[in-house]
Write a protein that holds these residues in place. Sequence first.
Motif, PDB file in Angstrom:
ATOM      1  N   ARG A 155       0.816  -1.211   0.000  1.00 55.66           N
ATOM      2  CA  ARG A 155       0.000   0.000   0.000  1.00 55.66           C
ATOM      3  C   ARG A 155       0.855   1.270   0.000  1.00 55.66           C
ATOM      4  O   ARG A 155       0.331   2.368  -0.026  1.00 55.66           O
ATOM      5  N   LEU A 156       2.161   1.070   0.096  1.00 52.31           N
ATOM      6  CA  LEU A 156       3.070   2.212   0.049  1.00 52.31           C
ATOM      7  C   LEU A 156       3.587   2.383  -1.372  1.00 52.31           C
ATOM      8  O   LEU A 156       4.191   1.483  -1.932  1.00 52.31           O
ATOM      9  N   PHE A 157       3.323   3.550  -1.982  1.00 51.23           N
ATOM     10  CA  PHE A 157       3.843   3.828  -3.316  1.00 51.23           C
ATOM     11  C   PHE A 157       5.297   4.247  -3.195  1.00 51.23           C
ATOM     12  O   PHE A 157       5.621   5.175  -2.448  1.00 51.23           O
ATOM     13  N   SER A 158       6.147   3.587  -3.964  1.00 53.89           N
ATOM     14  CA  SER A 158       7.586   3.892  -3.953  1.00 53.89           C
ATOM     15  C   SER A 158       8.127   4.009  -2.534  1.00 53.89           C
ATOM     16  O   SER A 158       8.646   5.051  -2.134  1.00 53.89           O
ATOM     17  N   PRO A 159       7.998   2.951  -1.711  1.00 56.01           N
ATOM     18  CA  PRO A 159       8.487   3.042  -0.332  1.00 56.01           C
ATOM     19  C   PRO A 159      10.011   3.067  -0.320  1.00 56.01           C
ATOM     20  O   PRO A 159      10.672   2.573  -1.211  1.00 56.01           O
ATOM     21  N   ARG A 160      10.541   3.704   0.705  1.00 64.23           N
ATOM     22  CA  ARG A 160      11.987   3.671   0.857  1.00 64.23           C
ATOM     23  C   ARG A 160      12.400   2.332   1.440  1.00 64.23           C
ATOM     24  O   ARG A 160      11.611   1.651   2.107  1.00 64.23           O
ATOM     25  N   LYS A 161      13.615   1.976   1.231  1.00 58.75           N
ATOM     26  CA  LYS A 161      14.125   0.674   1.690  1.00 58.75           C
ATOM     27  C   LYS A 161      14.298   0.693   3.209  1.00 58.75           C
ATOM     28  O   LYS A 161      15.023   1.536   3.742  1.00 58.75           O
ATOM     29  N   THR A 162      13.607  -0.206   3.877  1.00 58.34           N
ATOM     30  CA  THR A 162      13.586  -0.246   5.340  1.00 58.34           C
ATOM     31  C   THR A 162      14.391  -1.451   5.841  1.00 58.34           C
ATOM     32  O   THR A 162      14.373  -2.523   5.232  1.00 58.34           O
ATOM     33  N   THR A 163      15.079  -1.228   6.954  1.00 57.48           N
ATOM     34  CA  THR A 163      15.841  -2.333   7.565  1.00 57.48           C
ATOM     35  C   THR A 163      14.909  -3.146   8.467  1.00 57.48           C
ATOM     36  O   THR A 163      14.291  -2.589   9.396  1.00 57.48           O
ATOM     37  N   LEU A 164      14.778  -4.446   8.151  1.00 57.44           N
ATOM     38  CA  LEU A 164      14.013  -5.381   9.014  1.00 57.44           C
ATOM     39  C   LEU A 164      15.031  -6.169   9.837  1.00 57.44           C
ATOM     40  O   LEU A 164      15.774  -6.992   9.304  1.00 57.44           O
ATOM     41  N   LEU A 165      15.068  -5.852  11.118  1.00 56.77           N
ATOM     42  CA  LEU A 165      16.006  -6.547  12.020  1.00 56.77           C
ATOM     43  C   LEU A 165      15.220  -7.593  12.816  1.00 56.77           C
ATOM     44  O   LEU A 165      14.462  -7.260  13.722  1.00 56.77           O
ATOM     45  N   PHE A 166      15.369  -8.862  12.372  1.00 60.65           N
ATOM     46  CA  PHE A 166      14.683  -9.946  13.068  1.00 60.65           C
ATOM     47  C   PHE A 166      15.473 -10.292  14.339  1.00 60.65           C
ATOM     48  O   PHE A 166      16.659 -10.646  14.282  1.00 60.65           O
ATOM     49  N   VAL A 167      14.790 -10.152  15.461  1.00 56.82           N
ATOM     50  CA  VAL A 167      15.404 -10.458  16.760  1.00 56.82           C
ATOM     51  C   VAL A 167      14.865 -11.803  17.227  1.00 56.82           C
ATOM     52  O   VAL A 167      13.664 -11.928  17.541  1.00 56.82           O
ATOM     53  N   ILE A 168      15.758 -12.817  17.227  1.00 58.25           N
ATOM     54  CA  ILE A 168      15.345 -14.168  17.626  1.00 58.25           C
ATOM     55  C   ILE A 168      15.530 -14.281  19.136  1.00 58.25           C
ATOM     56  O   ILE A 168      16.637 -14.163  19.646  1.00 58.25           O
ATOM     57  N   ARG A 169      14.419 -14.486  19.827  1.00 54.88           N
ATOM     58  CA  ARG A 169      14.455 -14.537  21.278  1.00 54.88           C
ATOM     59  C   ARG A 169      14.555 -15.993  21.770  1.00 54.88           C
ATOM     60  O   ARG A 169      14.066 -16.920  21.134  1.00 54.88           O
ATOM     61  N   THR A 203       9.377  -8.199  -8.502  1.00 52.84           N
ATOM     62  CA  THR A 203      10.315  -7.428  -7.686  1.00 52.84           C
ATOM     63  C   THR A 203      10.817  -8.275  -6.519  1.00 52.84           C
ATOM     64  O   THR A 203      10.012  -8.833  -5.766  1.00 52.84           O
ATOM     65  N   PRO A 204      12.131  -8.399  -6.352  1.00 54.60           N
ATOM     66  CA  PRO A 204      12.661  -9.208  -5.241  1.00 54.60           C
ATOM     67  C   PRO A 204      12.474  -8.499  -3.900  1.00 54.60           C
ATOM     68  O   PRO A 204      12.291  -7.295  -3.843  1.00 54.60           O
ATOM     69  N   LEU A 205      12.539  -9.272  -2.845  1.00 57.71           N
ATOM     70  CA  LEU A 205      12.373  -8.754  -1.500  1.00 57.71           C
ATOM     71  C   LEU A 205      13.451  -7.729  -1.153  1.00 57.71           C
ATOM     72  O   LEU A 205      13.198  -6.737  -0.458  1.00 57.71           O
ATOM     73  N   SER A 206      14.629  -7.892  -1.698  1.00 63.47           N
ATOM     74  CA  SER A 206      15.749  -7.019  -1.360  1.00 63.47           C
ATOM     75  C   SER A 206      15.555  -5.590  -1.851  1.00 63.47           C
ATOM     76  O   SER A 206      16.233  -4.674  -1.401  1.00 63.47           O
ATOM     77  N   GLU A 207      14.606  -5.404  -2.799  1.00 65.17           N
ATOM     78  CA  GLU A 207      14.316  -4.061  -3.276  1.00 65.17           C
ATOM     79  C   GLU A 207      13.585  -3.236  -2.224  1.00 65.17           C
ATOM     80  O   GLU A 207      13.639  -2.025  -2.233  1.00 65.17           O
ATOM     81  N   PHE A 208      12.883  -3.922  -1.333  1.00 71.77           N
ATOM     82  CA  PHE A 208      12.072  -3.238  -0.332  1.00 71.77           C
ATOM     83  C   PHE A 208      12.693  -3.277   1.060  1.00 71.77           C
ATOM     84  O   PHE A 208      12.508  -2.350   1.830  1.00 71.77           O
ATOM     85  N   PHE A 209      13.390  -4.384   1.363  1.00 69.54           N
ATOM     86  CA  PHE A 209      13.862  -4.556   2.734  1.00 69.54           C
ATOM     87  C   PHE A 209      15.331  -4.934   2.754  1.00 69.54           C
ATOM     88  O   PHE A 209      15.817  -5.661   1.883  1.00 69.54           O
ATOM     89  N   ASN A 210      15.971  -4.417   3.799  1.00 70.55           N
ATOM     90  CA  ASN A 210      17.327  -4.853   4.136  1.00 70.55           C
ATOM     91  C   ASN A 210      17.177  -5.768   5.351  1.00 70.55           C
ATOM     92  O   ASN A 210      17.012  -5.304   6.476  1.00 70.55           O
ATOM     93  N   VAL A 211      17.209  -7.077   5.111  1.00 74.35           N
ATOM     94  CA  VAL A 211      16.907  -8.059   6.164  1.00 74.35           C
ATOM     95  C   VAL A 211      18.189  -8.414   6.911  1.00 74.35           C
ATOM     96  O   VAL A 211      19.209  -8.762   6.307  1.00 74.35           O
ATOM     97  N   GLN A 212      18.120  -8.261   8.216  1.00 74.88           N
ATOM     98  CA  GLN A 212      19.230  -8.661   9.089  1.00 74.88           C
ATOM     99  C   GLN A 212      18.658  -9.474  10.248  1.00 74.88           C
ATOM    100  O   GLN A 212      17.496  -9.291  10.628  1.00 74.88           O
TER     101      GLN A 212
END
Length: 807
Positions: A155-169, A203-212
Amino acid sequence: MDDDCCSTQLIDGDGVFNAAGLEHFMKTVKLAECGLSYAVVSIMGPQSSGKSTLLNHLFGTNFREMDAFMGRSQTTKGIWLANCAGIEPCTIVMDLEGTDGRERGEDDTTFEKQSALFALAVSDIVLINMWCHDIGREQAANKPLLKTVFQVMMRLFSPRKTTLLFVIRDKTKTPLENLEPILREDIQKIWDSVPKPQAHKETPLSEFFNVQVVALSSYEEKEEQFKEQVASLRQRFYHSIAPGGLAGDRRGVIPASGFSFSAQQIWKVIKDNKDLDLPAHKVMVATVRCEEIANEKLTYMAAMEEWLQLEEAVQHDLVPGFGKKLSVILDKCFSGYDMEAVYFDESVRISKRQQLESKLLQLVNPAYESMLGHIRAKTLDGFKEALDKALERGEGFAIAAHDCTQVFMSKFDKGCEDATIEQASWNPSKVRDKLRRDIDAHVASVRAAKLSELTTLYEGQLAKALSEPVEALLDAASDDTWPAIRELLRRETKSAISGFSSALSSFNLDEADVDKMLIKLEEYARSVVESKAREEAGRVLIRMKDRFSTLFSHDADSMPRVWIGNEDIKAITKTARSASLKLLSVMTAIRLDDETDKVEKMLSLALMDASDGGGTNRSIQSLDPLASSSWEEVPPTKTLITPVQCKSLWRQFKAETDYTVTQAISAQEAHKRNNSMLPPPWAILAILVLGFNEFMTLLRNPLYLAVIFVVSLVGKALWVQLDISGEFRNGALPGLLSLSTKFLPTVINILRRLADEGKQPAAPALDRNHSKSSFRRGVTSNSSSSATSNLASPESEIEYSSPPRQQ
């Protein structure tokens, strides 16, 4: 530390945005001063997964944590906001309400999606809190969360690339290197399964998110180890916005001063269930904030003391250094705007700056125009004064006007340079053109005045040089009169034109204009002569009588004549009248063009010859050459006296000079009688009629002589007044009838006049003699003037009157 974090509920559980709380939060932490040097971190995850606990240990916040002894329940409601203390740059932390909570139920996922979309829209880093044992499970608790994140991302038009930091508890003994590939695979599967717009099908996932991915030990079982790992993770948030830092893409970051407005608008759009166009939102936030900043600077400028003083001063007079002073004031406003709006969208920032420039320049424009008006007025006044002084020193007009114009236009240009505002590209050319027009108009006005003075001067010289000589020449009235006048006119006109042309050379006029002025001066000279000729023509009768009197009463040596009896009065009269007629012929027309005419011949033929030939029949008007209103060879514009006027003047002239001739004849006869030895004729007649004895009786009794003298005078008066000879021309009977009706009124009239004469007081001897002479002239000349009075019959002609003769 609790006070530093300033924990604030941003959005409550019902979705109400706390705008006032956010404004208070920004002022407390001074967020607006950070510009782009700030980062937003948010966390989302299942309810009761330890999100708040993680944030409190990681960022030193004081979010409310779940009390394990009270049971597992919802702790965080809505979205909370806090400042991360001790981390540079300024980092803001948002704690989102947990997903999959029993309080909202299975089907109420609206707020989850809204809060997730809000977090993605405003955050640079999104922490996704998940349990280690859910990795690899198909029905893991993190699957709905990730689907929610990926769905709202669409729903976001041309979203900026956001960092998704998965925290495994609560990580297990399984190494992170083995867990991460499995997690990434699960994330990719979820990404592939989420419906996407046609533009993002491939579009690959890496275009939208920086997954760490990062793993943490259990807080409850291995608290110390957990804290060490959290402290290590905290180091990654230092300088997170630097290139290669954890924050990732910074292209769409809203400047800190616009964070409050941006967050409100984003949540409003999300609540309205509309797609969120982040680029457009960024432009919208930039537009609003830049406009607010611009308005603040405009208000600041309008109230600035320096500006108000400058504006007041320039209303009354010139302000030295006006442009520099105003440029400094404007520069303060523009630099302040640039500092506050530097991080907003460039196109919007530039556009709003241009608008601010326009408004500020519009604000100061009246002062600038006043300044130019003062410069123009001062320059024009200085020019006028300098031009007058230059002309007083005797400089040529054209040179003085040119030099003064150059000097003062240069001064105006320097004044405009001093008034120039660096931030404005205003061109003073209109004011300069107006000044030049004013200077040219003043030069034209002064030139016209000087030319008028010069023209008046030479016209006066011409009038003085021509009037009296022309009057004298016309008074002399000879054959050489008009040639002499023409020569005089030519000589004086040539002299005046030469001087006038030399004087005009200093004005640098067009040759055509100079020629026109010279022609006008020449025409004026002719007009002076013509005007003088017309003036003298109006007095022609007086001059004719004066000339006649002079020639008739004086001899060739200009000595007064004494009528001793041997003078030929007829010849003298003819000579004097011929001279007067010559004067009349000279005065009849203007002869400045050296053209001959027959006026004198016609006048001589019609007046002098007619007078000599007494038998001519005057009733035949067809033979009278003067029975016309124009001369044959003289145009009406050059005619001074028409033929018919000449005839009338001559008739009047003769009537008024006949008395002089009669007096001369009487004087001549009296002189003859005085020199004769015989008694006077009346004495001889009396002796013959009365006899010698009666005559001697009359001599011995003077009373008889007085009575006879009075009777003779009365008889003579009655004879003249009744015109007895004229009455009897028509026959004896009509004459007697007419005399019978006129006799008594005539006698009464004579007696009345004698009575009036007796009532007048005694006058000096000179006056008495004059009265006697006048009475005698009135009695004795009636017979001689009766004929001339008949000639002056009423006609439709111009009469030329003369003043009464002085004795």
